[in-house]
Write a protein that holds these residues in place. Sequence first.
Motif, PDB file in Angstrom:
ATOM      1  N   PHE A 152       0.981  -1.144   0.165  1.00 24.27           N
ATOM      2  CA  PHE A 152      -0.217   0.288   0.090  1.00 24.27           C
ATOM      3  C   PHE A 152       0.710   1.508  -0.096  1.00 24.27           C
ATOM      4  CE2 PHE A 152      -2.404  -3.189   2.543  1.00 24.27           C
ATOM      5  CZ  PHE A 152      -3.259  -3.492   1.200  1.00 24.27           C
ATOM      6  N   GLU A 153       1.965   0.688  -0.099  1.00 25.49           N
ATOM      7  CA  GLU A 153       3.218   2.056   0.058  1.00 25.49           C
ATOM      8  C   GLU A 153       3.712   2.672  -0.796  1.00 25.49           C
ATOM      9  OE1 GLU A 153       4.810   0.300   3.884  1.00 25.49           O
ATOM     10  OE2 GLU A 153       2.531   0.839   4.574  1.00 25.49           O
ATOM     11  N   SER A 154       3.689   2.093  -2.198  1.00 26.33           N
ATOM     12  CA  SER A 154       4.459   2.791  -3.228  1.00 26.33           C
ATOM     13  C   SER A 154       3.611   2.523  -5.057  1.00 26.33           C
ATOM     14  CB  SER A 154       5.292   1.595  -3.362  1.00 26.33           C
ATOM     15  OG  SER A 154       5.676   0.846  -3.422  1.00 26.33           O
ATOM     16  N   GLY A 155       4.048   3.097  -5.756  1.00 25.97           N
ATOM     17  CA  GLY A 155       3.097   3.220  -6.622  1.00 25.97           C
ATOM     18  C   GLY A 155       2.906   4.678  -7.034  1.00 25.97           C
ATOM     19  N   ASN A 156       2.723   4.804  -8.145  1.00 26.71           N
ATOM     20  CA  ASN A 156       1.937   6.403  -8.312  1.00 26.71           C
ATOM     21  C   ASN A 156       0.244   6.492  -7.490  1.00 26.71           C
ATOM     22  OD1 ASN A 156       0.239   4.906 -10.707  1.00 26.71           O
ATOM     23  ND2 ASN A 156       1.146   5.266 -11.551  1.00 26.71           N
ATOM     24  N   VAL A 167      -4.836   4.228  -5.434  1.00 19.70           N
ATOM     25  CA  VAL A 167      -5.957   3.679  -5.061  1.00 19.70           C
ATOM     26  C   VAL A 167      -6.814   2.437  -5.691  1.00 19.70           C
ATOM     27  CG1 VAL A 167      -8.272   4.957  -6.043  1.00 19.70           C
ATOM     28  CG2 VAL A 167      -6.536   6.702  -5.306  1.00 19.70           C
ATOM     29  N   LYS A 168      -6.170   1.827  -6.758  1.00 21.40           N
ATOM     30  CA  LYS A 168      -6.362   0.264  -6.846  1.00 21.40           C
ATOM     31  C   LYS A 168      -6.180  -0.240  -5.648  1.00 21.40           C
ATOM     32  CE  LYS A 168      -5.939  -1.982 -10.966  1.00 21.40           C
ATOM     33  NZ  LYS A 168      -5.910  -2.566 -12.347  1.00 21.40           N
TER      34      LYS A 168
END
Lengths: 277, 269, 286
Positions: free
Chosen positions: B188-192, B197-198
């Motif tokens: 839940f902590e990385s990515g754009n 949200v996904k």
Amino acid sequence: MSFIEVKDLVIEFTKIDDEGNEVPGKKAVDGVSLNIDKGSFVAVVGMNGSGKSTLAKSLNGLLLPTAGSVVVDGFDTRDEDHIWDVRSRVGMVFQNPDNQIVSSIVEDDVAFGPENLGIEPDEIRRRVDDALKHVGMYDQKDKGAHMLSGGQKQRIAIAGAIAMRPQCIVFDEPTAMLDPKGRARVMSIIKDLNAEGITCILITHFMSEAEQADRIIVMKDGKVIGDRTPAELFSDIPFVESAGLELPPAIELRKMAGLPGNLSTAAEIAEHIAASR
Amino acid sequence: MIRDITLGQYYPGKSVIHRLDARTKIIATLVYIVSLFIVNNFWGFLIAGVGLAVVIALSKVPVKFIFRGLTAIFIIIIFTVVINIFMTEGRIIWQWKFLHITVEGLSRAGFMAVRLVLLIIGSSMMTLCTKPIELTDGLEKLLKPLSKIGLPSHEIALMMTIALRFIPTLMEETDKIIKAQQARGADFESGNIIQRVKSLIPILIPLFVSSFRIAQDLALAMEARCYHGGSGRTRMNEIHFHRGDAVAAVVMVLFLAVIIASRYIPALF
Amino acid sequence: MSIRVKDLTYVYNPGMPGETKALDGVSLDVEDGTVLGIIGHTGSGKSTLLQHLNGLIKPDSGEIYIGDVCITSGDVKMTEIRRRVGLVFQYPEYQLFEETVAKDVAFGPRNLGLSDEEIDRRVKVAIAMVGLDYDEIAEVSPFDLSGGMKRRVAIAGVIAMEPEILILDEPTAGLDPAAHRDILSMVRRIHDEMKITLIFVSHNMGDVAEMSDRVIVMSEGRIAFDGTPREVFSHATELSEMGLSVPPAREIVEQIKAKAKDFESDALTLDEAAADIREYLEAARG
């Protein structure tokens, strides 16, 4: 006349089909007749989906008969004018300790039932204190419900039922989510209540709990397939196994060790072995 | 973590503040919040702060317990402060490319921060010192006159009772679900932003399912305990006004007067 | 894969009124392939310990090695730990969220960044491993299944990550006797076929005695007893003081011993007890 009289009870759940019409679904309870006497301690057992929980919820009018009737102390559960008479006579304790507590503070939750009955404040106070003492939670009456363990929450739920001064309490798998300590405590409270004259109906998966009742009702596919005393029931091993039930450990051991069929408790087995020398 | 928010929690006690009628505390809190927006200078905030400190002292709630509630909201406060510092036009005292700090910005940011802190502590004092059931009973009684124009005061109060009761339960449930999905490698902590949200879907769906299950169980349990709406219901602890409430009312009126007067004390800057 | 826990300490709400030492100097070595049963009542620290083992909670002090990787050091990759250590929570069916069983089971492997073919393969293996029929169930919504089936699907979701250590927190809680038996034999099969280390928490002392090679008893954040089931359950008095008990077979055997002084048995399971009784009775007759 018995305290609760169930006659030819059918409870059918309707479901919505693909076109959005209501169609008859499964008969969760299918033609059950039984009487429950005042002051008795009755266990109801059976596999998941046998209809025992549905039967339990029909005993205080939470579910109404599709056919047949349930009469509590002379009041038919379908009679809307007397539904509160039924529910104040038959209290209920559910499986999940968390989901049946309404107020954040212990004593306020126990007061919820009597408040709904419109009882005078002083009398509510007395009943709440008395109910909390019954379950050994009086010291914690000011605590937040979320600070309690599962077993303690379940005791609060029982106190909430006691505070309504019911004549009967239906326990719907009250120990399923508790640890052994909590489970033992809840069972001893149930037995105390029964000793004080409250009719207790216990739905359970644990045969070690069911065998403490005066009478065990066995359900399968919505029907009552057995209604016997614990000793009678557990002496008929093929029947117990066909109902998908477990044998209490002492009986299982008796069977495995090939001991006589009249022994049904650990103490009896011990006597038998000691005498055989 | 989210569980640390003290807003909405009750701290058992028998202090003067605890014993006040819930209605008094609700109105006093509203007055206090309004006063925080009347204040426009240092002196006003000092008075509001001292007032709150007195209430905290009287309530005997440990200061540490109160401040724990602030840690989660700290981020919001910092955000507000930063926005105010850099976005306010005025006398520039520091500049780097398009960023600038002004005297006005600093003082506005300071006021904003103090206002938010006082607001949050002030309103958590109400919930800390009032049993949830009294709070909702108080609200129900205050709203009662409005039920004539169709406002369901009992139902609103009951909804609040249940909400307060189930906040900790749902927090726990959320925590459990997050951990269970993390154990399946969820991140839940990385990515754009879209990925993040996904990544919430595996939490939100089980949480919805749980909430519905809880609601269903609770509705059955309430019916089994003869709940049939507000009519004919009695209360174990009827709430009553006492002398303390009269004193509190006088104090609040005086407080409001002083706060209004503080607007006319010359500003420090 | 082996586990080594050294002097683990964890405090909830440090410095607050509700401060509790959930773990207080816990040390533990678990050999590869062991079945370790953990018992202890609610609040004894069991769940906190389990969550440490796959890095969901960081200890206040102490170290944990999974194989030879220290997972409490700062530079370890979390996905690496999650791949090695599978944790199935209590009531795992409540974490299901996808439209179909196959998609839900694929959630873990997908998070590991595997190829589609590999994910498919793992999903099929995992569903078979929990005793379900892939062709029958893959496209069904998990929300339409019975309680026992949902739980199997949830466990399959963890197995699909092909962990080398599988941890189960009360895998049979709330199930009826038939489903209870099914889940237990399924867990045993998983251990045998996947040749993994298995850790499980249970309140059912009979299950613990039957399944485990080794048992630890948690009490107030410490390990109170640690040994084979036979060693641990010889402390009947201490266990009952902690609100725990011995397996039912042992309880019955003790009652028999009290009456028949020369009856000897250290049975933990009903099978063992029955064998001892037969032997005793035959000797008495003969």
